[in-house]
Design an enzyme around this catalytic site. Structure first.
Site, PDB file in Angstrom:
ATOM      1  N   ARG A 103       0.886  -1.179   0.000  1.00 41.97           N
ATOM      2  CA  ARG A 103       0.000   0.000   0.000  1.00 41.97           C
ATOM      3  C   ARG A 103       0.917   1.221   0.000  1.00 41.97           C
ATOM      4  NH1 ARG A 103      -5.335   1.310   3.531  1.00 41.97           N
ATOM      5  NH2 ARG A 103      -6.084  -0.131   1.936  1.00 41.97           N
ATOM      6  N   ASP A 222     -17.399   6.782  -1.603  1.00 43.80           N
ATOM      7  CA  ASP A 222     -16.137   6.695  -0.853  1.00 43.80           C
ATOM      8  C   ASP A 222     -15.893   8.054  -0.199  1.00 43.80           C
ATOM      9  OD1 ASP A 222     -13.641   5.882   0.099  1.00 43.80           O
ATOM     10  OD2 ASP A 222     -12.605   6.308  -1.784  1.00 43.80           O
ATOM     11  N   CYS A 262     -16.519   1.365   0.477  1.00 44.60           N
ATOM     12  CA  CYS A 262     -15.341   0.526   0.751  1.00 44.60           C
ATOM     13  C   CYS A 262     -14.902   0.604   2.209  1.00 44.60           C
ATOM     14  CB  CYS A 262     -14.200   0.932  -0.173  1.00 44.60           C
ATOM     15  SG  CYS A 262     -13.668   2.637   0.074  1.00 44.60           S
TER      16      CYS A 262
HETATM   17  N1  NVA Z   1     -10.057   6.623  -1.388  1.00 41.34           N
HETATM   18  C1  NVA Z   1      -9.701   6.141  -0.077  1.00 41.34           C
HETATM   19  C2  NVA Z   1      -9.917   4.665   0.021  1.00 41.34           C
HETATM   20  C3  NVA Z   1      -9.662   4.084   1.391  1.00 41.34           C
HETATM   21  C4  NVA Z   1      -9.827   2.606   1.446  1.00 41.34           C
HETATM   22  C5  NVA Z   1      -8.259   6.502   0.208  1.00 41.34           C
HETATM   23  O1  NVA Z   1      -7.420   6.352  -0.695  1.00 41.34           O
HETATM   24  O2  NVA Z   1      -7.968   6.945   1.312  1.00 41.34           O
HETATM   25  N1   CP Z   2     -11.251  -0.396   2.376  1.00 39.21           N
HETATM   26  C1   CP Z   2      -9.991  -0.450   2.816  1.00 39.21           C
HETATM   27  O1   CP Z   2      -9.028  -0.674   2.070  1.00 39.21           O
HETATM   28  O2   CP Z   2      -9.876  -0.274   4.151  1.00 39.21           O
HETATM   29  P1   CP Z   2      -8.534  -0.057   4.965  1.00 39.21           P
HETATM   30  O3   CP Z   2      -7.993   1.294   4.604  1.00 39.21           O
HETATM   31  O4   CP Z   2      -8.966  -0.147   6.403  1.00 39.21           O
HETATM   32  O5   CP Z   2      -7.555  -1.138   4.591  1.00 39.21           O
END
Ligand code: NVA
Ligand code: CP
Length: 304
Positions: A103, A222, A262
């Protein structure tokens, strides 16, 4: 099949179907308490440059349930945080690990890592995409509705990583997708135009959320402020105020429309309590399915 899972655009429709079939099989096994250990002796590395609840826990628990183990690595606490190159890190970690989930911020970082890694690399969210999330979302839709054929999905809000992965999914699976995003927050034009050019289904961006949700089977939203955008909070809240998923918006759609998010949700901003906790909401089934989808991804990309 690709070595890595970097974005849904890279997968064929059959690859996605295989992931769904495997997730369904693994979900049944887990519900009936049957053990299945294709990852015995294997280890997943998980590198996080941003926070996470669902992604970290579903991958970690998923690897364990499949008989493997996992190592959680906070980007800053590794030598990456002190400037060791991505490529050297990838080459070293490939010698210890059997798969790596990352990530991070930029998709390019992920791609650079993957190109130096000998083991599969899985996108656990970048600024551009969140493929594992949207696999879980569409798996949930298929469980509830039986098929994606004839699906009319709607995405309301920020043209962000979640929107982009919905766009790629609509392209690959051939369902209609209407996005309602405010001016200045449209999806990335490259991602959108490529999908419109290559898709046989309808993928459009319109300005009025009330028009968008007419006849929808799914409404997804989202956060308005993604990780890394915290400084833009005030202006974003203003820009998105007419794009809230609330009871009035749901009333303008089909009676049995599925509402998806999500998570994490910012209740009272992009979605209200009444909708999150209402009868149309499938958000917690969606969250559960992250586990089953992650296990399918690990089994398919890492076990064989
Ligand atoms: N668009 C959000 C999704 C979190 C799972 C982010 O990137 O923070
Ligand atoms: N939806 C999602 O990816 O959640 P987290 O940021 O908690 O991993």
């Amino acid at each position: 099949m690709q070595k890595d899972l970097l974005c849904l655009y890279d997968l064929a429709k059959e690859d996605i179907s295989n992931i769904f079939d495997k997730a369904s099989y693994l979900k049944q096994k887990q519900k009936s308490g049957e053990e299945y250990h294709p990852l015995r002796g294997k280890t997943l590395g998980m590198i996080f440059e941003k926070p996470s609840t669902r992604t970290r826990v579903s991958f970690e628990v998923g690897a364990f349930q499949l008989g493997g183990s996992s190592v959680y690595l906070r980007w800053k606490d590794t030598q990456l945080g002190r400037g060791e190159s991505i490529s050297d890190t990838a080459r070293v970690l490939s010698r210890y690990l059997d798969g790596i989930m990352i990530r991070t911020f930029s998709q390019e970082t992920l791609e650079e890592f993957a190109s130096s890694s000998d083991v599969p690399v899985i996108n656990g969210l970048t600024d551009l995409y969140h493929p594992c999330q949207i696999l879980a979302d569409i798996f949930t839709v298929k469980e509830k509705r039986g098929t994606c054929d004839g699906l009319k999905a709607v995405y309301i809000g920020d043209g962000n990583n979640i929107a982009h992965s919905w766009i790629n999914a609509a392209l690959r699976l051939g369902f209609d997708l209407t996005l309602a995003c405010p001016e200045g927050h449209f999806p990335d034009s490259f991602v959108m135009e490529r999908a419109q050019r290559e898709s046989e289904s309808k993928i459009v961006n319109i300005s009025d959320p009330y028009v968008a949700v007419k006849g929808a089977d799914v409404i997804s939203t989202d956060t308005w402020v993604s990780m890394g955008q915290e400084k833009e909070y005030r202006e974003r809240i203003k820009a998105f105020k007419n794009f809230q998923v609330n009871e009035n918006l749901i009333a303008a759609s089909k009676k049995d429309v599925m509402v998806m998010h999500c998570l994490p949700a910012h209740r009272g901003e992009e979605i209200t309590d009444a909708v999150m906790d209402g009868k149309n909401s499938v958000v917690f089934d969606q969250a559960e399915n992250r586990l089953h989808i992650q296990k399918a991804v690990l089994d398919i990309f890492m076990a064989s």
